[in-house]
Write a protein that holds these residues in place. Sequence first.
Motif, PDB file in Angstrom:
ATOM      1  N   ARG A   1       0.791  -1.233   0.000  1.00 31.44           N
ATOM      2  CA  ARG A   1       0.000   0.000   0.000  1.00 31.44           C
ATOM      3  C   ARG A   1       0.820   1.280   0.000  1.00 31.44           C
ATOM      4  N   SER A   2       2.033   1.268   0.546  1.00 31.99           N
ATOM      5  CA  SER A   2       2.792   2.512   0.660  1.00 31.99           C
ATOM      6  C   SER A   2       4.085   2.523  -0.140  1.00 31.99           C
ATOM      7  N   GLU A   3       4.374   1.443  -0.858  1.00 27.59           N
ATOM      8  CA  GLU A   3       5.629   1.356  -1.599  1.00 27.59           C
ATOM      9  C   GLU A   3       5.353   1.005  -3.062  1.00 27.59           C
TER      10      GLU A   3
ATOM     11  N   ALA B   1      -5.317 -18.739   5.689  1.00 23.98           N
ATOM     12  CA  ALA B   1      -6.649 -18.297   5.259  1.00 23.98           C
ATOM     13  C   ALA B   1      -7.307 -17.374   6.271  1.00 23.98           C
ATOM     14  N   GLU B   2      -6.944 -17.477   7.541  1.00 21.97           N
ATOM     15  CA  GLU B   2      -7.571 -16.674   8.576  1.00 21.97           C
ATOM     16  C   GLU B   2      -6.845 -15.358   8.813  1.00 21.97           C
ATOM     17  N   TRP B   3      -5.928 -14.966   7.918  1.00 22.17           N
ATOM     18  CA  TRP B   3      -5.149 -13.753   8.139  1.00 22.17           C
ATOM     19  C   TRP B   3      -6.024 -12.514   8.207  1.00 22.17           C
ATOM     20  N   SER B   4      -5.658 -11.597   9.108  1.00 24.63           N
ATOM     21  CA  SER B   4      -6.254 -10.270   9.158  1.00 24.63           C
ATOM     22  C   SER B   4      -5.156  -9.289   9.522  1.00 24.63           C
ATOM     23  N   ALA B   5      -5.323  -8.048   9.129  1.00 22.81           N
ATOM     24  CA  ALA B   5      -4.290  -7.032   9.346  1.00 22.81           C
ATOM     25  C   ALA B   5      -4.048  -6.827  10.831  1.00 22.81           C
ATOM     26  N   SER B   6      -2.789  -6.537  11.169  1.00 24.49           N
ATOM     27  CA  SER B   6      -2.398  -6.347  12.563  1.00 24.49           C
ATOM     28  C   SER B   6      -1.298  -5.303  12.633  1.00 24.49           C
ATOM     29  N   ASP B   7      -1.246  -4.571  13.739  1.00 22.75           N
ATOM     30  CA  ASP B   7      -0.167  -3.612  13.942  1.00 22.75           C
ATOM     31  C   ASP B   7       0.914  -4.165  14.868  1.00 22.75           C
ATOM     32  N   GLU B   8       0.896  -5.491  15.089  1.00 22.27           N
ATOM     33  CA  GLU B   8       1.932  -6.129  15.889  1.00 22.27           C
ATOM     34  C   GLU B   8       3.248  -6.175  15.102  1.00 22.27           C
ATOM     35  N   PRO B   9       4.386  -6.353  15.789  1.00 20.48           N
ATOM     36  CA  PRO B   9       5.682  -6.343  15.089  1.00 20.48           C
ATOM     37  C   PRO B   9       5.865  -7.516  14.132  1.00 20.48           C
ATOM     38  N   VAL B  10       6.749  -7.329  13.168  1.00 18.48           N
ATOM     39  CA  VAL B  10       7.315  -8.442  12.408  1.00 18.48           C
ATOM     40  C   VAL B  10       8.379  -9.074  13.293  1.00 18.48           C
ATOM     41  N   THR B  11       8.368 -10.416  13.395  1.00 15.92           N
ATOM     42  CA  THR B  11       9.332 -11.124  14.233  1.00 15.92           C
ATOM     43  C   THR B  11      10.262 -11.964  13.367  1.00 15.92           C
TER      44      THR B  11
ATOM     45  N   ALA C   1       8.766  -4.878   7.779  1.00 19.13           N
ATOM     46  CA  ALA C   1       8.262  -4.001   8.833  1.00 19.13           C
ATOM     47  C   ALA C   1       8.005  -2.596   8.292  1.00 19.13           C
ATOM     48  N   VAL C   2       8.900  -2.120   7.426  1.00 21.66           N
ATOM     49  CA  VAL C   2       8.707  -0.811   6.795  1.00 21.66           C
ATOM     50  C   VAL C   2       7.430  -0.808   5.974  1.00 21.66           C
ATOM     51  N   ARG C   3       7.251  -1.852   5.175  1.00 26.29           N
ATOM     52  CA  ARG C   3       6.093  -1.896   4.282  1.00 26.29           C
ATOM     53  C   ARG C   3       4.787  -2.092   5.036  1.00 26.29           C
ATOM     54  N   LEU C   4       4.825  -2.844   6.135  1.00 24.28           N
ATOM     55  CA  LEU C   4       3.606  -3.049   6.929  1.00 24.28           C
ATOM     56  C   LEU C   4       3.382  -1.942   7.944  1.00 24.28           C
ATOM     57  N   ARG C   5       4.370  -1.045   8.075  1.00 22.63           N
ATOM     58  CA  ARG C   5       4.305   0.085   9.013  1.00 22.63           C
ATOM     59  C   ARG C   5       4.159  -0.391  10.452  1.00 22.63           C
ATOM     60  N   VAL C   6       4.973  -1.357  10.809  1.00 23.15           N
ATOM     61  CA  VAL C   6       4.955  -1.911  12.165  1.00 23.15           C
ATOM     62  C   VAL C   6       6.391  -1.995  12.678  1.00 23.15           C
ATOM     63  N   PRO C   7       6.588  -2.207  13.989  1.00 23.32           N
ATOM     64  CA  PRO C   7       7.938  -2.390  14.522  1.00 23.32           C
ATOM     65  C   PRO C   7       8.526  -3.741  14.104  1.00 23.32           C
TER      66      PRO C   7
ATOM     67  N   ARG D   1      22.873  -3.934  13.006  1.00 24.79           N
ATOM     68  CA  ARG D   1      22.858  -4.036  11.550  1.00 24.79           C
ATOM     69  C   ARG D   1      21.547  -3.477  10.980  1.00 24.79           C
ATOM     70  N   VAL D   2      20.437  -3.792  11.624  1.00 26.21           N
ATOM     71  CA  VAL D   2      19.147  -3.273  11.173  1.00 26.21           C
ATOM     72  C   VAL D   2      19.099  -1.757  11.318  1.00 26.21           C
ATOM     73  N   ARG D   3      19.502  -1.258  12.452  1.00 28.35           N
ATOM     74  CA  ARG D   3      19.420   0.187  12.699  1.00 28.35           C
ATOM     75  C   ARG D   3      20.312   0.987  11.764  1.00 28.35           C
ATOM     76  N   GLU D   4      21.422   0.384  11.353  1.00 26.63           N
ATOM     77  CA  GLU D   4      22.285   1.059  10.392  1.00 26.63           C
ATOM     78  C   GLU D   4      21.614   1.168   9.031  1.00 26.63           C
ATOM     79  N   ARG D   5      20.934   0.103   8.606  1.00 30.92           N
ATOM     80  CA  ARG D   5      20.302   0.077   7.276  1.00 30.92           C
ATOM     81  C   ARG D   5      18.912   0.726   7.291  1.00 30.92           C
ATOM     82  N   TYR D   6      18.178   0.573   8.399  1.00 22.05           N
ATOM     83  CA  TYR D   6      16.807   1.082   8.486  1.00 22.05           C
ATOM     84  C   TYR D   6      16.664   1.911   9.773  1.00 22.05           C
ATOM     85  N   PRO D   7      17.209   3.120   9.778  1.00 25.46           N
ATOM     86  CA  PRO D   7      17.230   3.915  11.013  1.00 25.46           C
ATOM     87  C   PRO D   7      15.855   4.324  11.530  1.00 25.46           C
ATOM     88  N   ASP D   8      14.853   4.294  10.676  1.00 27.40           N
ATOM     89  CA  ASP D   8      13.522   4.720  11.105  1.00 27.40           C
ATOM     90  C   ASP D   8      12.668   3.583  11.660  1.00 27.40           C
ATOM     91  N   VAL D   9      13.134   2.350  11.574  1.00 26.28           N
ATOM     92  CA  VAL D   9      12.366   1.210  12.075  1.00 26.28           C
ATOM     93  C   VAL D   9      12.544   1.095  13.590  1.00 26.28           C
TER      94      VAL D   9
END
Length: 276
Positions: A26-28, A126-136, A156-162, A203-211
């Motif tokens: 939706r945002s990319e 099949a039972e998926w629904s949108a969530s604002d929980e983190p990507v793990t 996480a960037v694309r889903l807008r979650v932590p 490593r994540v924070r260096e590449r994706y500082p806004d996550v």
Amino acid sequence: MERVVLGYDGSPASDAALEWAAFRARSEQTEVTVILVTNMFSSDRKEADRVLDAAARRWHSLVPGIPANVTRVDGLMPATLTKAARDADLLVLGVHPGFRMRTILNGWAPLRMAARSRIPTALVPAEWSASDEPVTVGVDDDDSSTTALLFAAETAVRLRVPLRVIHSWLMGSPEGGGHSAVRLSPHQVAAEHERILAAAVARVRERYPDVVVSAELVRDNPTSALTRAAERSSTIVIGTHGRGIVAGGFLGSIGLDLVGALRRPICVVPGARPSM
């Protein structure tokens, strides 16, 4: 621009896969191809066209600003879909929770396809629904899970979650043998695994500082650690070396344990191919 191929057949699981792909896109900038694989000798072409038309209308209703190429391809599963997705960045499949290793695509096993795929593969229940929980995502003791780690951050960037980074560990056998064996204390072992986890987060924070990134060090086996985390996750990311499933550095049955049992999407990410 991310290129996504989505296997579709009109079932509830494939509808969930389509909705997850739309939510992720939706945002990319995303180029999406929705594919229905049919058998040219036995399929009902009119029914296939109806299914694809429904998919196109559903996609447009979810993300009207992002077009999708909706098409029918004659062939056999899984080779036809694998070939269609070989130049994509992501393959998306639907799965039926409770029916492990079975897919909506002609009864074929999606986990086997994901484990052998050269591109990341999302298995959406099949039972998926949108969530604002983190990507793990689980991380390994070495760099073998780096590709999965960075894919999880991008998701996480694309889903807008932590993003939640998990590293699990258990006490191993003493190093060496006999009277000369080095016996490390649980505190020493935990400190080393804390270092591994901190390096992954850095490593994540260096590449994706806004996550927004959180870290969890878990003294348990990886299947239990990820299963417990799944209930507070929007997506689980595991890695593969192309020879089987790996999650957080543990070979063997973890993919079999998770796919079909969890009610969350699982993204299976192959490791980086060695340079020639």
